[in-house]
Design an enzyme around this catalytic site. Structure first.
Site, PDB file in Angstrom:
ATOM      1  N   ARG A 123      72.797  10.505  44.269  1.00 46.79           N
ATOM      2  CA  ARG A 123      71.350  10.648  44.503  1.00 46.79           C
ATOM      3  C   ARG A 123      70.633   9.385  44.081  1.00 46.79           C
ATOM      4  NH1 ARG A 123      70.377  15.799  40.671  1.00 46.79           N
ATOM      5  NH2 ARG A 123      68.571  16.157  42.020  1.00 46.79           N
ATOM      6  N   HIS A 164      58.117  20.041  53.139  1.00 47.47           N
ATOM      7  CA  HIS A 164      57.510  18.709  53.223  1.00 47.47           C
ATOM      8  C   HIS A 164      56.010  18.815  53.509  1.00 47.47           C
ATOM      9  CE1 HIS A 164      56.295  15.104  55.584  1.00 47.47           C
ATOM     10  NE2 HIS A 164      56.906  14.489  54.589  1.00 47.47           N
ATOM     11  N   ARG A 223      60.413  16.995  37.253  1.00 48.73           N
ATOM     12  CA  ARG A 223      59.424  15.902  37.244  1.00 48.73           C
ATOM     13  C   ARG A 223      58.054  16.544  37.066  1.00 48.73           C
ATOM     14  NH1 ARG A 223      60.442  14.570  43.549  1.00 48.73           N
ATOM     15  NH2 ARG A 223      60.037  16.657  44.284  1.00 48.73           N
ATOM     16  N   LYS A 227      64.269  10.322  38.140  1.00 44.85           N
ATOM     17  CA  LYS A 227      65.201  11.438  38.219  1.00 44.85           C
ATOM     18  C   LYS A 227      66.279  11.304  37.150  1.00 44.85           C
ATOM     19  CE  LYS A 227      66.173  12.774  42.489  1.00 44.85           C
ATOM     20  NZ  LYS A 227      66.762  12.472  43.818  1.00 44.85           N
ATOM     21  N   MET A 249      67.325   6.356  49.900  1.00 47.63           N
ATOM     22  CA  MET A 249      68.428   7.036  50.557  1.00 47.63           C
ATOM     23  C   MET A 249      68.471   8.528  50.249  1.00 47.63           C
ATOM     24  SD  MET A 249      72.454   6.385  50.365  1.00 47.63           S
ATOM     25  CE  MET A 249      72.634   7.788  49.305  1.00 47.63           C
ATOM     26  N   SER A 304      16.955  -0.412  37.511  1.00 49.12           N
ATOM     27  CA  SER A 304      17.882   0.425  38.268  1.00 49.12           C
ATOM     28  C   SER A 304      18.569  -0.467  39.286  1.00 49.12           C
ATOM     29  CB  SER A 304      17.071   1.538  38.946  1.00 49.12           C
ATOM     30  OG  SER A 304      17.878   2.277  39.803  1.00 49.12           O
ATOM     31  N   GLY A 311      61.754   7.246  51.650  1.00 49.26           N
ATOM     32  CA  GLY A 311      62.327   6.051  52.244  1.00 49.26           C
ATOM     33  C   GLY A 311      63.568   5.606  51.514  1.00 49.26           C
ATOM     34  N   CYS A 347      22.128   2.977  40.836  1.00 44.86           N
ATOM     35  CA  CYS A 347      22.035   4.045  41.825  1.00 44.86           C
ATOM     36  C   CYS A 347      22.717   3.544  43.089  1.00 44.86           C
ATOM     37  CB  CYS A 347      20.596   4.439  42.078  1.00 44.86           C
ATOM     38  SG  CYS A 347      19.581   3.108  42.729  1.00 44.86           S
ATOM     39  N   TYR A 367      23.038   4.974  32.386  1.00 47.33           N
ATOM     40  CA  TYR A 367      23.366   6.073  33.290  1.00 47.33           C
ATOM     41  C   TYR A 367      23.890   5.556  34.613  1.00 47.33           C
ATOM     42  CZ  TYR A 367      19.112   5.099  35.929  1.00 47.33           C
ATOM     43  OH  TYR A 367      18.159   4.490  36.698  1.00 47.33           O
TER      44      TYR A 367
HETATM   45  P1  ADP Z   1      65.394  14.587  46.462  1.00 50.33           P
HETATM   46  O1  ADP Z   1      64.963  13.382  45.725  1.00 50.33           O
HETATM   47  O2  ADP Z   1      65.174  14.514  47.917  1.00 50.33           O
HETATM   48  O3  ADP Z   1      64.913  15.848  45.836  1.00 50.33           O
HETATM   49  P2  ADP Z   1      67.926  15.250  45.268  1.00 50.33           P
HETATM   50  O4  ADP Z   1      68.843  14.187  44.798  1.00 50.33           O
HETATM   51  O5  ADP Z   1      67.194  15.958  44.232  1.00 50.33           O
HETATM   52  O6  ADP Z   1      66.989  14.587  46.350  1.00 50.33           O
HETATM   53  O7  ADP Z   1      68.863  16.228  46.092  1.00 50.33           O
HETATM   54  C1  ADP Z   1      68.623  16.858  47.276  1.00 50.33           C
HETATM   55  C2  ADP Z   1      69.070  18.300  47.165  1.00 50.33           C
HETATM   56  O8  ADP Z   1      70.415  18.392  46.770  1.00 50.33           O
HETATM   57  C3  ADP Z   1      68.277  19.069  46.147  1.00 50.33           C
HETATM   58  O9  ADP Z   1      68.025  20.348  46.629  1.00 50.33           O
HETATM   59  C4  ADP Z   1      69.175  19.105  44.963  1.00 50.33           C
HETATM   60  O10 ADP Z   1      68.920  20.208  44.155  1.00 50.33           O
HETATM   61  C5  ADP Z   1      70.535  19.166  45.619  1.00 50.33           C
HETATM   62  N1  ADP Z   1      71.553  18.614  44.740  1.00 50.33           N
HETATM   63  C6  ADP Z   1      71.600  17.374  44.245  1.00 50.33           C
HETATM   64  N2  ADP Z   1      72.653  17.217  43.438  1.00 50.33           N
HETATM   65  C7  ADP Z   1      73.300  18.393  43.423  1.00 50.33           C
HETATM   66  C8  ADP Z   1      74.459  18.869  42.754  1.00 50.33           C
HETATM   67  N3  ADP Z   1      75.147  18.098  41.938  1.00 50.33           N
HETATM   68  N4  ADP Z   1      74.838  20.140  42.957  1.00 50.33           N
HETATM   69  C9  ADP Z   1      74.113  20.918  43.801  1.00 50.33           C
HETATM   70  N5  ADP Z   1      73.029  20.544  44.461  1.00 50.33           N
HETATM   71  C10 ADP Z   1      72.608  19.284  44.268  1.00 50.33           C
HETATM   72 MG    MG Z   2      65.181  16.634  44.304  1.00 53.45          MG
END
Ligand code: ADP
Ligand code: MG
Ligand code: MG
Length: 924
Positions: free
Chosen positions: A96, A459, A342, A25, A107, A811, A105, A879, A899
């Site tokens: 984040r 999800h 991503r 990220k 945070m 074979s 898993g 085979c 093959y």
């Molecule tokens: P995940 O890995 O679960 O996608 P994110 O870090 O991308 O977690 O964030 C979860 C949500 O919070 C996402 O919808 C993201 O767009 C939103 N978000 C994260 N940072 C910001 C920010 N600075 N301003 C507004 N929304 C945010």
């Molecule tokens: Mg995200």
């Protein structure tokens, strides 16, 4: 690492390629910033900082980290014109997590960090919106309390519901500013009660706690388990980074929104922006399934200017990354921000179509197009679809979230799904209001997923697509009552155990089981596999026993049959009686009679196979299994005999009884009836049946073997009962002669199973040469064929040189060979100790699934080299199951095989895998 180590990188300075240091990220946030996309300013704390922190005995941030963070916060303040903790114009950030590989898993994200009683007032003043202010505040307290301080959700939920009830609010949006204020006060108390301390008010302290919590989550149980389960090693991902990002608000009114997008449709691959958004919402609202979002198409109507900017963003992302992107965006009062990107996870349809189209658009090369797809995933494209002619009406309509159709019994929680699907092997459909990461074991155990809430990026949808399982999401007409195990759909309902069908391609839900049809190759798949064939060195053949199989295999692109098992033909209902007759024959004449009758049937079988596959090779294996496999079961015979003997006793008794009563001479209706009964129970007929069964039982006992798989089978049988192999050889050659006469070009190959010494091959070769001479004389036609051997016995590998003198092809039967090399009987191994061996790493893989390169493979390599030493043009293939496994195919490519042969539906997988194997070693 020293105090001067650089732990923190601003988005405009971090190296976008260094995912290991910055996390996926973080690296992409840097990269997007640097290519000029509108990312809110922020910075990344490195994974190195995480590892250094986790090494400290008392979990202290390494020296320098917080200093650098403070510097960066000061820079953010300059960039945004706001102040962190400034009550006049507060700067708020999100915190984040993000490691090199995306991983549940870790945070959860904390939004709105920096709020406290004072900055909240500043925020309200700055926005003039007190509802917005209190809403942000209560969200922050809950998120921070939960993820950074470990306060349970329930404690918050209780207060939440209490406030909602008092306010008579049905939905969250019905809550007023005053309600939300009340809620945030209660939340603060909850935190204080649970932690014994007041909620931290100082933003810098909030930030430090949050950073540590992110780092700690790397060693949290869920994350550790996930890494173990998916074999994520420290080389692949080590530690998590922390991303600190200026908040932007999608919940600032109706000119604000938040959403997620795919640059192309991940379900179909269509070259069109795909995704969802919610007006006036923040962050996770879209993915959480709290409100069902709108498709991005709608944005063109609701916010045309933004839709245009989004289209631009999409184009920029794709031309830069040259890969389909899955991105998050937020619109704050008419300004579009990109918050994450991503590589998009797609199903096989999506991958194949985008591969071909991106090549045609010049975004990627053919090699890249071939290499970006996991060969195994192609199997998904061969999944059945719902029969389009079915007239059954759906009971509910949801979103087509992951394509394919699936039927199974409904279950309403993941544990039940696991129990019924995984443990008991039933087909289940997991039906949930919405799914959560902790439901993952239920996904694995289910045929498909159905949710009542959430969108195409919920999800459930994302996970199901990743697994290639059908999913219908957001079927709002359904309400799930987990405790009563029933789902209500309008006027009807279905309960646990009822069969339902979902169609993830149309989003429809049906009661009962709906018929499915076989899928066709898409044009894109054909193109892709054609490219694959161009680069592959290995040819892909199929294992096919019937003309039907052969036709399918051809459709899948097989260039021949590497294995046709004649025993399958023996088992057909019109053959089995003849086969049994042949086996139980007491005299050679009787046996010949039965074989005479079988010959034309086999000839016809072979002829059809040749015709379907012409002009490609068809490799026919002479009879392999021990012949008692075709006879009835011994215990069943004993049971039948006991019944017959009881019946004989009863018949005798009845006849005697009737005689003594003079009934046999009574010309009336009673006698007619008695006669009818007696005819059925004719003592003579019963005796005859008994004699037959006894003979069969004697035969079955005589043929009984202690260890049939190592017993009287394959060529051993062909030598002790030469008539059988002679008949088969003749049928093959006659069929070949007929084809030649009809002008059909074919390549018949005769293959001998279970060979361990060249003497065996030589004996069979005598039958073949005799029959060949006769057939050619009879048809006045030259008949071409190849003669070769299975290599599935260890000694055959060691004697490869001498075998190659007789055999034109080898074979490898790697199933038997694996059993022989390991001295494992497959069934016993898989049922008894292999799972434990795999779990405890005594053996890394199941050698019956993944070819054991170091043992079995080594032996194969020796056999190939020795064989080719004698016969340079020795044709060599594999085979059996391994022939359809990508890693084993890569090995076969390296070992110089010509093959691989695998089951029909695996042929596309093998073709792509063969191309990837060739590309791997091609000089770039
Ligand atoms: P995940 O890995 O679960 O996608 P994110 O870090 O991308 O977690 O964030 C979860 C949500 O919070 C996402 O919808 C993201 O767009 C939103 N978000 C994260 N940072 C910001 C920010 N600075 N301003 C507004 N929304 C945010
Ligand atoms: Mg995200
Ligand atoms: Mg075998």
């Amino acid at each position: 690492m020293t105090e001067t180590t650089k732990w923190v990188f601003a988005f405009d300075e971090g190296d976008g390629k260094n995912k290991k240091l910055l996390g996926g990220k973080g690296a992409n946030l840097c990269e997007m910033t640097q290519i000029g996309l509108n990312v809110p300013p922020g910075f990344v704390i490195t994974t190195d900082a995480c590892l250094a922190y986790l090494e400290t005995p008392d979990r202290q941030l390494p020296a320098g980290v917080m200093d650098q963070v403070r510097d960066q916060m000061a820079a953010l303040e300059r960039k945004t014109g706001k102040g962190f903790g400034n009550p006049e114009n507060p700067l708020l950030v999100s915190v984040r997590s993000g490691s090199a590989m995306s991983m549940p898993g870790m945070m959860d994200t904390i939004l709105n960090l920096g709020l406290n009683e004072e900055t909240l007032q500043g925020e309200i003043k700055a926005t003039g919106d007190d509802r917005f202010g209190y809403d942000s505040y209560r969200r922050f307290i809950q998120l921070f309390g939960k993820v950074a301080l470990g306060v349970s959700d329930e404690a918050f939920d209780k207060e939440f519901n209490a406030v909602k009830e008092a306010a008579h609010a049905k939905q969250d949006v019905d809550l007023s500013a005053a309600d939300l204020k009340e809620m945030s006060e209660r939340f603060l108390k909850v935190v204080e009660e649970h932690t014994g301390k007041p909620f931290p008010a100082d933003p810098m302290i909030q930030l430090e706690i949050a950073v540590k919590a992110v780092f700690n989550s790397w060693m949290g149980r869920r994350a550790v388990d996930y890494r173990k389960q998916f074999h994520i090693t420290p080389e692949m991902a080590n530690g998590t980074a922390v991303n600190i990002c200026t908040m932007v608000f999608g919940n600032r009114g109706n000119d604000s929104a938040t959403g997620v997008g795919f640059t192309r449709n991940p379900g179909t691959g269509e070259n069109k922006l795909y995704g969802e958004y919610l007006i006036n919402a923040q962050g996770e609202d879209v993915v959480a399934g709290i409100r069902t979002p709108k498709p991005l198409d709608r944005l063109t109507v609701e916010m045309p200017q933004m839709a245009e900017e989004l289209a631009e963003l999409r184009a920029k992302l794709e031309t830069h990354y040259r890969e389909v992107q899955d991105f998050e965006f937020t619109i704050e009062r008419g300004v579009l921000y990109c918050l994450q990107t991503r590589n998009g996870k797609m199903n096989a349809h999506g991958m194949v179509r985008t591969s071909v189209e991106m090549e045609q658009e010049g975004l990627i090369s053919k090699e890249q197009a071939l290499q970006r797809i996991d060969p195994i995933s192609l199997e998904q494209m061969l999944f059945p679809r719902l029969d389009p002619s079915s007239k059954v009406e759906p009971v509910a309509q949801g979103l087509p979230a992951s394509p394919g159709a699936a039927a199974g019994i409904a279950v309403f929680d993941a544990d039940r799904a696991h129990q019924l699907g995984h443990d008991l092997g039933q087909k289940v459909i997991l039906v949930r209001e919405e799914t959560k990461p902790e439901d993952i074991h239920g996904f694995f155990a289910s045929e498909g997923i159905l949710t009542a809430r959430g969108g195409k990026t919920s999800h459930a949808a994302v996970v199901a697509r990743g697994m290639g399982k059908p999913c219908v999401a957001g079927a709002e007409g359904i309400s799930v009552d987990v405790s009563r195990r029933v789902a209500i759909v309008g006027a009807t309902s279905f309960k646990e155990g009822d069969t339902i069908t979902i169609d993830g391609s149309s989003g429809r839900v049906y009661l009962g089981e709906i018929a499915t049809v076989e899928p066709d190759f898409t044009p894109e798949l054909s193109t892709l596999l054609q490219w694959a064939d161009e680069v592959a060195r290995l040819k892909v053949m199929a294992n096919a026993d019937t003309p039907e199989d052969a036709r399918n295999a051809r459709k899948y692109g097989a260039v021949g049959i590497g294995l046709a098992r004649t025993e399958r033909m023996f088992n057909a209902t019109d053959r089995l009686p003849l086969v049994i007759e042949m086996i139980v024959a007491e005299t050679p004449e009787k046996r010949d009679e039965a074989l005479e009758a079988l010959l034309p049937l086999q000839r016809q079988d072979f002829r059809e196979l040749f015709e379907v596959m012409a002009p490609n090779p068809v490799t026919i294996r002479l009879l392999d299994p021990p012949i008692h496999e075709f006879l009835p079961d011994e215990h069943q015979l004993e049971q039948d005999l006991a019944d017959l003997r009881a019946l004989a006793g009863a018949t005798r008794g009845m006849t005697a009884l009737a005689g003594s009563m003079g009934l046999l001479h009574t010309p009336d209706k009673a006698r007619d009836e008695f006669d009818a009964v007696r005819r059925v129970m004719d003592p003579m007929m019963v005796e005859e049946a008994i004699a037959k069964k006894e003979a069969m039982l004697r035969k079955v006992r005589a043929l009984h073997e202690t260890n049939p798989m190592l017993g009287h089978r394959g060529v051993r049988l062909g030598i002790s009962f030469p008539e059988i192999y002679k008949m088969q050889v003749r049928a093959i050659l006659e069929a070949a002669a007929e084809c030649a006469q009809a002008g059909i070009e074919i390549q018949p190959q005769i293959k001998v199973p279970q060979v361990c010494t060249v003497q065996e091959l030589k004996r069979v070769k005598v039958y073949v040469d005799e029959a060949h001479a006769e057939v050619q004389a009879k048809h006045g036609q030259p008949v071409k064929f190849k003669f070769g051997t299975m290599i599935e016995v260890v000694r055959a590998c060691m004697r490869a040189e001498s075998l190659a003198a007789e055999a034109e092809f080898f074979s490898f039967g790697t199933n038997d060979l694996t059993q022989a090399v390991f001295s494992f009987s497959r069934e016993d191994a898989e049922n008894k100790f292999l799972p434990l061996y795999n779990q405890s790493n005594v053996l890394q893989d199941n050698p019956f699934e993944v070819l054991d390169e170091r043992g079995v493979g080594k032996l194969m390599q020796l056999a190939v080299d020795w064989g080719r030493g004698v016969r340079a043009d020795l044709h060599v293939g594999i085979c059996g199951e391994h022939g359809g496994h990508p890693a084993s195919i890569a090995f076969c490519d390296q070992a110089g095989l010509d093959y691989v042969s695998c089951s029909g539906p695996r042929v596309p997988v093998a073709r792509l895998a063969a191309a990837q194997a060739a590309l791997k070693h091609r000089p770039q």
